[in-house]
Write a protein that holds these residues in place. Structure first.
Motif, PDB file in Angstrom:
ATOM      1  N   PRO A 156       0.801  -1.236   0.000  1.00 14.19           N
ATOM      2  CA  PRO A 156       0.000   0.000   0.000  1.00 14.19           C
ATOM      3  C   PRO A 156       0.832   1.284   0.000  1.00 14.19           C
ATOM      4  CG  PRO A 156      -0.850  -1.547   1.633  1.00 14.19           C
ATOM      5  CD  PRO A 156       0.422  -2.136   1.110  1.00 14.19           C
ATOM      6  N   ASN A 157       1.997   1.316   0.646  1.00 10.40           N
ATOM      7  CA  ASN A 157       2.744   2.581   0.710  1.00 10.40           C
ATOM      8  C   ASN A 157       3.333   2.997  -0.639  1.00 10.40           C
ATOM      9  OD1 ASN A 157       3.378   1.361   3.844  1.00 10.40           O
ATOM     10  ND2 ASN A 157       2.429   3.356   3.609  1.00 10.40           N
ATOM     11  N   GLY A 167      12.287  15.761  -0.581  1.00 13.17           N
ATOM     12  CA  GLY A 167      12.585  17.118  -0.121  1.00 13.17           C
ATOM     13  C   GLY A 167      13.512  17.269   1.072  1.00 13.17           C
ATOM     14  N   HIS A 168      13.864  16.173   1.741  1.00  9.28           N
ATOM     15  CA  HIS A 168      14.671  16.305   2.961  1.00  9.28           C
ATOM     16  C   HIS A 168      15.950  15.475   2.914  1.00  9.28           C
ATOM     17  CE1 HIS A 168      10.707  17.778   3.988  1.00  9.28           C
ATOM     18  NE2 HIS A 168      11.292  18.473   4.952  1.00  9.28           N
ATOM     19  N   ALA A 191       8.582   4.967   0.865  1.00  7.41           N
ATOM     20  CA  ALA A 191       7.391   5.492   0.188  1.00  7.41           C
ATOM     21  C   ALA A 191       6.618   6.406   1.139  1.00  7.41           C
ATOM     22  CB  ALA A 191       6.506   4.340  -0.273  1.00  7.41           C
ATOM     23  N   TRP A 192       6.487   5.971   2.383  1.00  7.74           N
ATOM     24  CA  TRP A 192       5.735   6.743   3.379  1.00  7.74           C
ATOM     25  C   TRP A 192       6.389   8.113   3.594  1.00  7.74           C
ATOM     26  CZ3 TRP A 192       6.580   8.848   8.203  1.00  7.74           C
ATOM     27  CH2 TRP A 192       5.456   9.124   8.978  1.00  7.74           C
ATOM     28  N   LEU A 193       7.716   8.124   3.709  1.00  3.06           N
ATOM     29  CA  LEU A 193       8.426   9.401   3.905  1.00  3.06           C
ATOM     30  C   LEU A 193       8.257  10.313   2.685  1.00  3.06           C
ATOM     31  CD1 LEU A 193      11.743   8.191   5.578  1.00  3.06           C
ATOM     32  CD2 LEU A 193      10.112   9.829   6.556  1.00  3.06           C
ATOM     33  N   THR A 194       8.255   9.716   1.499  1.00  3.52           N
ATOM     34  CA  THR A 194       8.108  10.532   0.284  1.00  3.52           C
ATOM     35  C   THR A 194       6.703  11.137   0.222  1.00  3.52           C
ATOM     36  OG1 THR A 194       9.606   8.968  -0.772  1.00  3.52           O
ATOM     37  CG2 THR A 194       8.548  10.573  -2.199  1.00  3.52           C
ATOM     38  N   VAL A 195       5.701  10.338   0.569  1.00  3.79           N
ATOM     39  CA  VAL A 195       4.318  10.858   0.592  1.00  3.79           C
ATOM     40  C   VAL A 195       4.244  12.019   1.587  1.00  3.79           C
ATOM     41  CG1 VAL A 195       1.939  10.312   1.276  1.00  3.79           C
ATOM     42  CG2 VAL A 195       3.214   8.734  -0.184  1.00  3.79           C
ATOM     43  N   ARG A 196       4.892  11.874   2.722  1.00  6.08           N
ATOM     44  CA  ARG A 196       4.899  12.963   3.705  1.00  6.08           C
ATOM     45  C   ARG A 196       5.578  14.205   3.115  1.00  6.08           C
ATOM     46  NH1 ARG A 196       7.595  12.969   9.686  1.00  6.08           N
ATOM     47  NH2 ARG A 196       9.494  12.718   8.463  1.00  6.08           N
ATOM     48  N   GLY A 197       6.703  13.984   2.406  1.00  5.48           N
ATOM     49  CA  GLY A 197       7.418  15.104   1.791  1.00  5.48           C
ATOM     50  C   GLY A 197       6.548  15.856   0.793  1.00  5.48           C
TER      51      GLY A 197
END
Ligand SMILES: Cc1ncc(COP(=O)(O)O)c(C=O)c1O
Length: 380
Positions: free
Chosen positions: A59-60, A209-210, A244-250
């Motif tokens: 899912p992520n 972004g980070h 994937a989760w971190l990228t969605v947050r970004g």
């Protein structure tokens, strides 16, 4: 009414509802999914269940692919373990052994190397051309040519490609088109809306972004994305759930970050143009109505000691990547474009004095001061 980019970036519509009512999608840190009986397993193969094994789907990464597809205005997408992996599976959805690609010479060095070495070993021929000269591109088209490939804003010389001419040429010869939109991001340019078939991102850059993830996404025509997904499963280019989760947050702060970084970059380009220690400032023109990107490339005026320049930047770090919230610098000649033969480097303008600046969100006066100090210290 169509929502603006800023709103869409934080309200991605997901077709599949979350299994719980958590505000944010949980991280599905699981390599596989369990089944209650064999009929339940069979349901996956009949397309009635979404997930089986995380290399095949999770899912992520799916949420990330969905997010980027929506922001690019494309019907579907697939995530990958890096930008290069996304480029590979995207290209392999369009070509096979015996086919030819025409790619721009002015692209990321790693992509150049991928095309030059790995694609060749798959039996695919890549011709390189200067996409500013669309007639030169057309002259290379043969019966085997299947795809045109370039970047919307090129790396490191920041030329804004004429996507409409590329699409027109591709339609004339029934070719597919693929654009790396990493530098522009969907905030500035949406190549899919001009008729480009596949749009790829090194999500390692602005989408994340980070500077804390390595990831890629390719979005575009559903039929091609379906093939790219299959290639990704077979080649094992799957993106991990946490990345994937971190990228969605970004992505949720992409518009905010881009707005500030683009404003800072525009100001830095203007201020450095006026500096006698800078021979040329490369900064895109007319990339979009929201601005021209957040990378500024400068060619330092001779005589200059490049080594001293890099040592004198104070808080600005030398980092062979770009797009984080911090201002950083890189030296294309010996990092991102190291793979290019010296004559190609020279013909592109990748000189001894060329410095690529990824402009961050700091105060513009502090950014300018750091560069002025380094240029002055390095003057011979
Ligand atoms: C424009 C561009 N495309 C693709 C890539 C490759 O991305 P990754 O390092 O995520 O594989 C890079 C990396 O710097 C890049 O600058």
């Amino acid at each position: 009414m169509t929502k603006s980019f800023e709103t869409r970036a934080v309200h991605i519509n997901h077709e599949k509802p979350l299994p719980t009512n958590s505000k944010v999608t949980p991280i599905y840190q699981s390599s596989a999914f369990s089944f209650k009986d064999l009929d339940d397993v069979e349901a996956f193969y009949q397309g009635k269940k979404d997930y089986l094994y995380s290399r095949v789907g999770n899912p992520n990464p799916d949420e990330l692919a969905d997010s980027v597809a929506q922001l690019e205005g494309a019907p579907s997408g697939v995530s990958a373990s890096s930008g290069l992996a996304a480029i590979l599976i995207g290209v392999l959805s369009m070509v096979e052994a015996g086919d030819e690609i025409i790619a721009s010479t002015d692209i990321y060095g790693g992509t150049y190397e991928l095309f030059q070495t790995e694609l060749t070993s798959f039996g695919i021929t890549v011709h390189f051309a200067d996409f500013k000269d669309i007639d030169a591109v057309e002259a290379l088209i043969t019966d085997q040519t299947k795809c045109l490939y370039t970047e919307s804003i090129t790396n490191p010389l920041l030329y804004v490609e004429d996507l409409q001419s590329i699409v027109a040429l591709a339609k004339k010869h029934q070719l597919k088109t693929m654009i790396d939109n990493t530098f522009a991001t969907p905030y500035l340019i949406n190549p899919y809306s001009t008729g480009i078939n596949l749009v790829v991102h090194s999500a390692t850059k602005y989408l994340g972004g980070h500077s804390d993830i390595t990831a890629g996404v390719v979005v575009g025509d559903s039929e091609l994305i379906q093939k790219a997904k299959t290639r990704g499963v077979n080649l094992g280019t799957t993106l991990a759930p946490m990345e994937a989760w971190l990228t969605v947050r970004g992505i949720k702060t992409l518009a905010l970050r881009m707005e500030k970084q683009v404003t800072n970059a525009q100001a830095l380009a203007t201020r450095l143009t006026a500096h006698e220690g800078v021979k040329t400032v490369y900064y895109p023109k007319h990339a979009s109505e929201k601005g021209n990107g957040a990378i500024v490339t400068i060619d330092l005026a001779d005589p200059i000691d490049v080594g001293t320049f890099f040592k004198s930047l104070g808080w600005v770090k030398i980092v062979p990547t770009l797009a984080g919230v911090e201002t950083t610098v890189s030296y294309p000649k010996t990092t991102s474009h190291r793979a290019l033969p010296t004559d190609v480097q020279q013909s592109l303008g990748i000189t001894e004095g060329l410095v690529r600046i990824s402009v961050g969100i700091e105060n513009i006066d502090d950014i300018e001061a750091a560069f002025v100090q380094a240029i002055n210290a390095a003057k011979k």
